[in-house]
Design a protein around this motif. Structure first.
Motif, PDB file in Angstrom:
ATOM      1  N   VAL A 212       0.849  -1.199   0.000  1.00 10.46           N
ATOM      2  CA  VAL A 212       0.000   0.000   0.000  1.00 10.46           C
ATOM      3  C   VAL A 212       0.883   1.247   0.000  1.00 10.46           C
ATOM      4  O   VAL A 212       1.724   1.413   0.885  1.00 10.46           O
ATOM      5  CB  VAL A 212      -0.924   0.016   1.233  1.00 10.46           C
ATOM      6  CG1 VAL A 212      -1.873   1.213   1.178  1.00 10.46           C
ATOM      7  CG2 VAL A 212      -1.713  -1.290   1.333  1.00 10.46           C
ATOM      8  N   GLU A 215       0.772   7.365   0.280  1.00 13.60           N
ATOM      9  CA  GLU A 215      -0.311   8.336   0.087  1.00 13.60           C
ATOM     10  C   GLU A 215      -1.653   7.749   0.519  1.00 13.60           C
ATOM     11  O   GLU A 215      -2.466   8.446   1.137  1.00 13.60           O
ATOM     12  CB  GLU A 215      -0.384   8.767  -1.386  1.00 13.60           C
ATOM     13  CG  GLU A 215       0.827   9.540  -1.883  1.00 13.60           C
ATOM     14  CD  GLU A 215       2.022   8.646  -2.180  1.00 13.60           C
ATOM     15  OE1 GLU A 215       1.848   7.398  -2.217  1.00 13.60           O
ATOM     16  OE2 GLU A 215       3.132   9.192  -2.361  1.00 13.60           O
ATOM     17  N   LYS A 216      -1.864   6.476   0.223  1.00 13.21           N
ATOM     18  CA  LYS A 216      -3.125   5.838   0.603  1.00 13.21           C
ATOM     19  C   LYS A 216      -3.175   5.591   2.110  1.00 13.21           C
ATOM     20  O   LYS A 216      -4.223   5.765   2.745  1.00 13.21           O
ATOM     21  CB  LYS A 216      -3.300   4.517  -0.149  1.00 13.21           C
ATOM     22  CG  LYS A 216      -4.676   3.896   0.056  1.00 13.21           C
ATOM     23  CD  LYS A 216      -4.974   2.824  -0.970  1.00 13.21           C
ATOM     24  CE  LYS A 216      -6.417   2.335  -0.864  1.00 13.21           C
ATOM     25  NZ  LYS A 216      -6.751   1.375  -1.933  1.00 13.21           N
ATOM     26  N   ARG A 219      -4.032   8.857   3.703  1.00 13.56           N
ATOM     27  CA  ARG A 219      -5.432   9.252   3.506  1.00 13.56           C
ATOM     28  C   ARG A 219      -6.365   8.445   4.412  1.00 13.56           C
ATOM     29  O   ARG A 219      -7.309   9.008   4.996  1.00 13.56           O
ATOM     30  CB  ARG A 219      -5.822   9.062   2.045  1.00 13.56           C
ATOM     31  CG  ARG A 219      -7.216   9.608   1.713  1.00 13.56           C
ATOM     32  CD  ARG A 219      -7.492   9.619   0.237  1.00 13.56           C
ATOM     33  NE  ARG A 219      -7.549   8.277  -0.329  1.00 13.56           N
ATOM     34  CZ  ARG A 219      -6.589   7.753  -1.099  1.00 13.56           C
ATOM     35  NH1 ARG A 219      -5.499   8.433  -1.370  1.00 13.56           N
ATOM     36  NH2 ARG A 219      -6.717   6.526  -1.585  1.00 13.56           N
ATOM     37  N   ILE A 220      -6.094   7.158   4.560  1.00 18.69           N
ATOM     38  CA  ILE A 220      -6.946   6.321   5.424  1.00 18.69           C
ATOM     39  C   ILE A 220      -6.886   6.803   6.868  1.00 18.69           C
ATOM     40  O   ILE A 220      -7.912   6.912   7.553  1.00 18.69           O
ATOM     41  CB  ILE A 220      -6.517   4.844   5.319  1.00 18.69           C
ATOM     42  CG1 ILE A 220      -6.920   4.278   3.947  1.00 18.69           C
ATOM     43  CG2 ILE A 220      -7.148   4.015   6.440  1.00 18.69           C
ATOM     44  CD1 ILE A 220      -6.398   2.880   3.678  1.00 18.69           C
ATOM     45  N   ALA A 237      -6.880  -2.705   2.411  1.00 15.42           N
ATOM     46  CA  ALA A 237      -6.143  -2.104   1.294  1.00 15.42           C
ATOM     47  C   ALA A 237      -5.003  -3.021   0.855  1.00 15.42           C
ATOM     48  O   ALA A 237      -4.742  -3.172  -0.347  1.00 15.42           O
ATOM     49  CB  ALA A 237      -5.600  -0.739   1.710  1.00 15.42           C
TER      50      ALA A 237
END
Length: 310
Positions: A212, A215-216, A219-220, A237
């Motif tokens: 993952v 950036e993800k 954001r989570i 994810a």
């Protein structure tokens, strides 16, 4: 059964384990889609301020034994001397001396230990610690640990960049682990920082970090205030990205005693430095006037002395 259906069943087949009586943290582990067993292990005790994630190596039951050995040593250490670097070194010695151990039997580990409003991170291998700090938009995610891995060595030397490292064929080769070698000495890395209000720490095995993007992850964490939901979404994810490895995640939020970000030690030091600079500038602006007054006083004193002579 379709692959999508298999993944959906597998995603929910593993019981999500939450830390008992946890109020500031949450953790869970999942075997992923490609591994027959889960060689990861984790443990937490909020009251004692200690969290650990261990990623076992060696296949079959060897990895499970190695990661559980690490966790057990950390558990014992939390109840005794709280010298976690020594605990990891003891785990290393135990694995090297285990009659069932093999050259491939070992574990990575990342440990978070609190001390008031400060925290210490200890790690070996490529299990990671990230710090999330709230701010504009989604805040900021920064990696606190540096992998003990082959690709990290290549990156440090400038031979490859981060984009090349993400797809390097030897990206899973680690250069340091607990057990897994004949070297009796184990070097444990450590960093220490002060908590700031609103911050969160993420501990994870490479089943998350290698699947993952940052950036993800950022954001989570930013979009979900509930720690248990963050953990579940991060694991999902990694599964959606392929779930090629065991996945273990712990999320820990700053304690209530933590100061607000604007009063962090670094900003306090900058403020103190600015005040010192301001005082210096103020003193410099008064200096010519003081020199002039001193000169006038000297002239007056000299004039007075001459007058008395005559």
């Amino acid at each position: 059964m379709s692959e999508a259906k298999v993944r959906e069943v597998s995603r929910h087949s593993e019981v999500v384990q939450h830390t008992p009586s946890a109020t500031r943290s949450a953790g869970a582990t999942h075997p992923g889609y490609r591994r027959e067993q889960n060689e990861d292990a984790y443990w937490a005790d909020e009251e004692k301020g200690i969290w650990v994630v261990a990623d076992g190596l060696g296949g079959h039951h060897a990895g499970e034994i190695a990661s559980q050995t690490v966790v057990e040593e950390i558990q014992q250490c939390a109840s005794t001397d709280r010298h976690y670097e020594r605990a990891l070194q003891r785990a290393h010695a135990l694995l090297l001396g285990d009659e069932h151990s093999t050259a491939n039997m070992g574990s990575t580990a990342v440990v978070l230990a609190e001390e008031g409003d400060y925290y210490h991170i200890y790690w070996v291998g490529d299990s990671r610690a990230y710090l999330w700090t709230p701010g504009d938009k989604n805040g900021e995610l920064s990696q606190l640990t540096s992998d003990h891995s082959y690709v990290q060595m290549l990156m440090d030397s400038g031979a490859i960049n981060s984009e090349e490292a993400a797809t390097h064929p030897n990206r899973h080769v680690i250069t340091r682990c607990i057990g897994g070698s004949t070297n009796p000495k184990l070097e444990v890395d450590r960093v220490s920082h002060r908590w700031s209000s609103g911050q969160k720490l993420l501990l994870c095995s490479d089943g998350l970090s290698s699947e993952v993007p940052n950036e993800k992850i950022n954001r989570i964490i930013a979009e979900n205030p509930n720690n248990h939901q963050i953990v579940e979404l991060l694991i999902n994810a990694a599964l959606d990205a392929g779930g090629k490895d065991n996945i273990t995640v712990q999320i820990i939020e700053a304690p209530a005693i933590a100061p607000p970000p604007s009063f962090s030690q670094e900003s306090h030091s900058r403020t103190a430095q600015n005040e010192t600079n301001g005082d210096s500038q103020s003193n410099r602006s008064w200096r010519p006037l003081l020199v002039l007054l001193a000169a006038c006083g000297a002239i007056a004193a000299l004039a007075g002395g001459i007058f008395q002579l005559f």
